[in-house]
Design an enzyme around this catalytic site. Structure first.
Site, PDB file in Angstrom:
ATOM      1  N   GLU A   1     -18.967  -5.511  10.587  1.00 11.80           N
ATOM      2  CA  GLU A   1     -20.057  -4.865  11.232  1.00 11.80           C
ATOM      3  C   GLU A   1     -20.818  -5.735  11.930  1.00 11.80           C
ATOM      4  O   GLU A   1     -21.237  -5.381  13.255  1.00 11.80           O
ATOM      5  CB  GLU A   1     -20.625  -3.835  10.446  1.00 11.80           C
ATOM      6  CG  GLU A   1     -19.816  -2.689   9.603  1.00 11.80           C
ATOM      7  CD  GLU A   1     -19.255  -3.289   8.229  1.00 11.80           C
ATOM      8  OE1 GLU A   1     -18.495  -2.436   7.451  1.00 11.80           O
ATOM      9  OE2 GLU A   1     -19.287  -4.556   8.060  1.00 11.80           O
TER      10      GLU A   1
ATOM     11  N   ARG B   1     -25.051  -2.105   7.879  1.00 14.64           N
ATOM     12  CA  ARG B   1     -24.761  -3.766   7.640  1.00 14.64           C
ATOM     13  C   ARG B   1     -24.973  -4.413   9.085  1.00 14.64           C
ATOM     14  O   ARG B   1     -24.974  -5.866   8.890  1.00 14.64           O
ATOM     15  CB  ARG B   1     -23.319  -3.678   7.290  1.00 14.64           C
ATOM     16  CG  ARG B   1     -23.055  -2.980   5.908  1.00 14.64           C
ATOM     17  CD  ARG B   1     -21.632  -3.240   5.625  1.00 14.64           C
ATOM     18  NE  ARG B   1     -21.579  -3.633   4.099  1.00 14.64           N
ATOM     19  CZ  ARG B   1     -20.357  -4.246   3.263  1.00 14.64           C
ATOM     20  NH1 ARG B   1     -19.407  -4.461   3.991  1.00 14.64           N
ATOM     21  NH2 ARG B   1     -20.487  -4.480   2.188  1.00 14.64           N
TER      22      ARG B   1
ATOM     23  N   LYS C   1       0.989  -1.239   0.021  1.00 10.35           N
ATOM     24  CA  LYS C   1       0.012  -0.112  -0.194  1.00 10.35           C
ATOM     25  C   LYS C   1       0.817   1.203   0.057  1.00 10.35           C
ATOM     26  O   LYS C   1       1.825   1.305   0.828  1.00 10.35           O
ATOM     27  CB  LYS C   1      -1.003   0.068   1.160  1.00 10.35           C
ATOM     28  CG  LYS C   1      -1.994   1.225   1.227  1.00 10.35           C
ATOM     29  CD  LYS C   1      -2.789   0.684   2.143  1.00 10.35           C
ATOM     30  CE  LYS C   1      -4.049   1.776   2.055  1.00 10.35           C
ATOM     31  NZ  LYS C   1      -5.144   1.604   3.548  1.00 10.35           N
TER      32      LYS C   1
END
Length: 624
Positions: free
Chosen positions: A374, A402, A288
């Site tokens: 979640e 969610r 990343k």
């Protein structure tokens, strides 16, 4: 390697010749590395100008080039998970010059958007959807007797969500032609990127090996014990050098680990496996922030950039001292943890954004980041509450959607003591409709046992969090993204009287009931109209006595909220007036019944008439 963001448009002769993936496929194989270098340079330049996500995009530059080079997009479908990694994809698919408009009103979206481009096959602002969506496209292609290829690109973080594993399980059962690319940018699954694993990855993807494998299967299938032994030997070999076993057990052929920054190697690998049949997973290791040193060293902190000023434009201004609402929550959380040993903080991969870094450092044993999960976060909190702990779940409004089933069945139905600190409520601006917290008041106030509060400033935020923490049963405090009001904040905390609003200004004829932080915008409106102004504070329960009193003494009630009008706090006022047969007219102001595209929050509010001017005009029009 870049140490600074370029402020002038870089020279990108190869990239400038690419207006579509078809143009990319005309580039010589030997020039692909230079294309990737130019793409990375251009990405740094544009994000420096506009702000936005870029760490994830820098990590998939070579992968993006290789995918569009090998596959016949848009006929072949690339399904990207969480669109913040798709900036390079946007640049290569005819939107290069438009990148300077990204996340701005009328400009490109921050995520994939089907309305924006035929190359954006599936809109993705929430994570872990790509495999499910790709499987749907795979079945559609089969039903239409099409030979188009379907590729899902999912990050290792997104693989932590249950939805991704549900889709993987189904992929093995369907046995259709789909390629899943696992972009592992945090070494969360494996660190063994050594010579042995790279050698086996190339071998498993090679055509001779797979021809031999298919031929052996046909021969040995007549001798089940022999085929079973050979298959088991292959699994053991893969298991020693790669995390293949879990995927192979699901019926998905695994290839990996592969260097995701070797663009030529990626092209060769993709060419080898693209025509294979059945579900396949290619495990690609990337970094990343690749190519920009600050992002490589701090991939979390540099996940996204604010708009960068040129060196000549940088000022020595002292940063504003006004905290964000996330910081207000984080400070309160640490203060409470000092006093309450039963407090546990939980977040589904939103610790940084929710202001929880200090808490994590001070109370590591009481901090749980459950990753992008979640539903698990909510039920995890419910389990803790069952045995006497007091969990505080920090979650963005858009992502609480969610965990809605768990909120109802696992928390509210059992009337458990769980406090939800709901960040990013209301409009969020540049991230657009996928991240807007437009619906939480609507979906929370219909749940039995819920206490729902919306503060008007940071002092109220602290008191409401304190009140919700000590409340017996589930409670929610919702607050917006960004800076607070700058009001004076006391260290003292007090419990509010449940369901009681505050009259901030006495007036005549019109009473304006404000739910949340739009109160500051309504103050000048109330003064202009000589209206009564009320900070309602509680959405559930409503201050019914106050509403009834105001309805009897005013000719018009006005509800104002940064939530969908339909089903929101104003609807609760309407329902109460109807139940008591009170005939006072009411004007409901809030978010309209449509998804609002990205832009600055101030611009969005002005467009829908939810700024001071719009609210004043709406009330005057209604009075006529």
């Amino acid at each position: 390697m870049f140490n600074e963001i370029p402020h002038e448009r870089p020279e990108t002769p190869l990239l400038d010749s690419i207006d579509s993936p078809a143009d990319l496929r005309e580039i010589a194989f030997e020039q692909l590395e230079e294309v990737a270098n130019e793409l990375r340079h251009y990405l740094l330049y544009t994000v420096g100008k506009t702000g936005g996500h870029f760490g994830a995009g820098l990590g998939v530059v070579e992968l993006t080039v290789a995918l569009h080079y090998v596959f016949n997009t848009p006929e072949d479908k690339l399904v990207w998970d969480v669109g913040h990694q798709t900036y390079p994809h946007k640049i290569l698919t005819g939107r290069r010059e438009e990148m300077l408009s990204i996340r701005q009103s009328g400009g490109l979206a921050a995520f994939t958007n089907r309305k924006e481009s035929k190359y954006d096959t599936f809109g993705a602002g929430h994570s872990s959807t790509s495999i499910s969506a790709a499987l749907g496209m795979m079945v559609a292609a089969s039903q239409q007797e099409s030979d188009r290829k379907i590729v899902s690109i999912i990050g290792d973080g997104a693989m932590t969500a249950g939805l991704a594993f549900e889709a993987l399980n189904h992929a093995g059962e369907l046995e259709g032609d789909i390629l899943i690319i696992l972009n592992d940018n945090n070494m969360s699954i494996s660190r063994n990127v050594g010579g042995l694993s790279s050698y086996f990855a190339r071998m498993w993807a090679s055509k001779p090996y797979n021809v031999l494998r298919s031929g052996s299967k046909k021969v040995l299938s007549a001798l089940p014990p022999a085929w079973k032994a050979a298959h088991r030997a292959e699994e053991y070999m893969k298991g020693m050098v790669s995390p293949a076993t879990i995927f192979e057990e699901l019926g998905i052929t695994y290839f990996g680990l592969v260097d995701g920054h070797d663009v030529e190697g990626m092209v060769n690998m993709l060419n080898n496996i693209k025509d294979m049949k059945g579900p396949r997973l290619l495990h690609v290791v990337t970094q990343k922030g690749k190519g920009y040193l600050p992002a490589e060293e701090d991939p979390y902190g540099m996940h996204a950039l604010s708009k960068m000023a040129a060196a000549s434009e940088k000022s020595t201004q002292v940063s504003e001292s006004i905290p964000s609402y996330s910081n207000v929550f984080g400070t309160w959380l640490c203060q409470m943890a000092e006093q309450e040993q039963d407090l546990i903080a939980i977040t589904p991969a939103m610790g940084e954004g929710s202001g929880m870094r200090e808490f994590e450092e001070k109370f590591p044993d009481r901090f749980f980041d459950v990753a992008i999960a979640e539903q698990h976060a909510v039920t995890f909190a419910a389990g803790m509450a069952c045995d006497g702990m007091k969990p505080v779940v920090a979650i963005y409004s858009t992502f609480l959607q969610r965990g809605y089933d768990q909120l109802i069945h696992d928390v509210a139905l059992q009337d458990l003591d769980v406090l939800f600190a709901i960040d990013r409520a209301g409009l969020v601006g540049e991230d657009g409709p996928t991240h807007a917290g437009s619906f939480d008041l609507s979906f929370l106030r219909c749940i039995p046992n819920m206490l729902v509060m919306a503060p008007s400033d940071e002092q109220e935020t602290r008191h409401m969090l304190f009140t919700g923490y000590h409340h017996k049963g589930p409670a929610a405090v919702r607050y917006p993204r960004g800076k607070a009001t700058g009001c004076a904040v006391s260290d003292e905390l007090s419990q509010l009287e449940i369901g009681k609003g505050i009259i901030k200004r006495e007036g005549e004829k019109v009473a304006i009931l404000v739910f949340g932080t739009l109160l500051a915008d309504v103050i000048p409106v109330a003064e202009e109209l000589n209206a009564t102004l009320v900070d309602m504070r509680f959405i559930k329960p409503l201050d019914e006595d106050l509403i009834a009193s105001l309805a009897e003494s005013h000719v018009l009630l006005v509800s104002v909220e940064d939530n969908a009008i339909k089903g929101g706090a104003g609807s609760g006022v309407n329902e109460f007036l109807e139940s008591k047969k009170l005939q006072t007219p009411i004007l409901n102001l809030g978010l309209p019944d449509k998804f609002l595209e990205h832009g600055k929050v101030s611009e969005m509010r002005a467009e829908i008439g939810l700024d001071s001017k719009g609210i004043l005009n709406a009330i005057r029009q209604r009075l006529k």
